[in-house]
Design an enzyme around this catalytic site. Sequence first.
Site, PDB file in Angstrom:
ATOM      1  N   CYS A  11       0.868  -1.143  -0.197  1.00 44.67           N
ATOM      2  CA  CYS A  11       0.125   0.024  -0.130  1.00 44.67           C
ATOM      3  C   CYS A  11       0.969   1.130  -0.025  1.00 44.67           C
ATOM      4  O   CYS A  11       1.951   1.144  -0.672  1.00 44.67           O
ATOM      5  CB  CYS A  11      -1.128   0.041   1.056  1.00 44.67           C
ATOM      6  SG  CYS A  11      -0.146   0.004   2.712  1.00 44.67           S
ATOM      7  N   ASN A  14       2.137   1.505   4.594  1.00 46.11           N
ATOM      8  CA  ASN A  14       2.519   0.176   4.944  1.00 46.11           C
ATOM      9  C   ASN A  14       2.499   0.288   6.541  1.00 46.11           C
ATOM     10  O   ASN A  14       3.019  -0.405   7.565  1.00 46.11           O
ATOM     11  CB  ASN A  14       3.980  -0.327   4.632  1.00 46.11           C
ATOM     12  CG  ASN A  14       4.283  -1.514   5.142  1.00 46.11           C
ATOM     13  OD1 ASN A  14       5.415  -1.891   5.330  1.00 46.11           O
ATOM     14  ND2 ASN A  14       3.374  -2.530   4.858  1.00 46.11           N
ATOM     15  N   CYS A  16      -1.490   0.632   7.427  1.00 45.52           N
ATOM     16  CA  CYS A  16      -2.847   0.306   7.634  1.00 45.52           C
ATOM     17  C   CYS A  16      -3.346  -0.676   6.707  1.00 45.52           C
ATOM     18  O   CYS A  16      -3.552  -1.979   7.228  1.00 45.52           O
ATOM     19  CB  CYS A  16      -3.616   1.586   7.238  1.00 45.52           C
ATOM     20  SG  CYS A  16      -3.386   3.074   8.076  1.00 45.52           S
ATOM     21  N   ARG A  17      -3.233  -0.797   5.267  1.00 44.56           N
ATOM     22  CA  ARG A  17      -3.881  -2.039   4.521  1.00 44.56           C
ATOM     23  C   ARG A  17      -3.205  -3.042   4.347  1.00 44.56           C
ATOM     24  O   ARG A  17      -3.305  -4.063   4.512  1.00 44.56           O
ATOM     25  CB  ARG A  17      -4.408  -1.237   3.193  1.00 44.56           C
ATOM     26  CG  ARG A  17      -5.485  -0.067   3.274  1.00 44.56           C
ATOM     27  CD  ARG A  17      -5.829   0.750   1.982  1.00 44.56           C
ATOM     28  NE  ARG A  17      -4.505   1.468   1.808  1.00 44.56           N
ATOM     29  CZ  ARG A  17      -4.417   2.217   0.612  1.00 44.56           C
ATOM     30  NH1 ARG A  17      -5.262   2.143  -0.194  1.00 44.56           N
ATOM     31  NH2 ARG A  17      -3.151   2.960   0.648  1.00 44.56           N
ATOM     32  N   SER A  18      -1.916  -2.663   3.850  1.00 45.92           N
ATOM     33  CA  SER A  18      -1.165  -3.740   3.494  1.00 45.92           C
ATOM     34  C   SER A  18      -0.748  -4.672   4.692  1.00 45.92           C
ATOM     35  O   SER A  18      -0.584  -5.855   4.547  1.00 45.92           O
ATOM     36  CB  SER A  18       0.152  -3.722   2.694  1.00 45.92           C
ATOM     37  OG  SER A  18       1.059  -2.710   3.418  1.00 45.92           O
ATOM     38  N   ASP A 128      -8.401   3.518   1.217  1.00 50.03           N
ATOM     39  CA  ASP A 128      -7.349   4.029   2.321  1.00 50.03           C
ATOM     40  C   ASP A 128      -8.141   4.437   3.734  1.00 50.03           C
ATOM     41  O   ASP A 128      -8.876   5.537   3.594  1.00 50.03           O
ATOM     42  CB  ASP A 128      -6.521   5.197   1.553  1.00 50.03           C
ATOM     43  CG  ASP A 128      -5.277   5.577   2.631  1.00 50.03           C
ATOM     44  OD1 ASP A 128      -5.423   5.267   3.775  1.00 50.03           O
ATOM     45  OD2 ASP A 128      -4.456   6.122   2.117  1.00 50.03           O
TER      46      ASP A 128
END
Length: 170
Positions: A11, A14, A16-18, A128
């Site tokens: 993401c 690095n 939150c999402r990934s 996001d």
Amino acid sequence: MAKEIGVLFVCLGNICRSPQAEGIFRKLVADAGLRDRFDIDSAGTGGWHAGEAPDWRTQAASERHGIPLPHRARLFEVGDFDRFDHILAMDRSNLRDILALARDDADRHKVRLLRELDPLADVVSVPDPYYGDGDGFERVFQICLAACRGLLRELTARHRRTPSGPIDPA
Ligand code: 4NP
């Protein structure tokens, strides 16, 4: 020795999402008894948060589902194309930034949008959650869970082992 199947989630920050997708995919792989076959990690196309733990809201959402996230943020680097077979971007902007670093078609063919692995998703991006409210983090968890299930289904079919041992490339 290098693991058989390398999977990298990417993401922007690095945090939150990934790392969320990485934690979920690790859990699915462990539950399937396949831990020894996978090299799993995550990275960001931006390096501002390098060395940091995941955002506390990501950690809270993940821990509510029993998945701790020990990851530390790091920047995506060209060498990741050598280490990983499958590079899963969270949104189109991440995809563009990763592809800009690809050296050849072999690198480019490794890169996809994670959400394309969810057969029920009607959009391709993981939103996001960084500037939104707490609900966004639970939503990201559920989106990543559905997509990671699809990813594991695809990879176990693609890397199926034949009775004689080696990998069936079909
Ligand atoms: P991520 O979210 O890409 O899912 O880790 C973000 C984290 C930090 C920032 C942007 C997005 N930031 O601008 O610092």
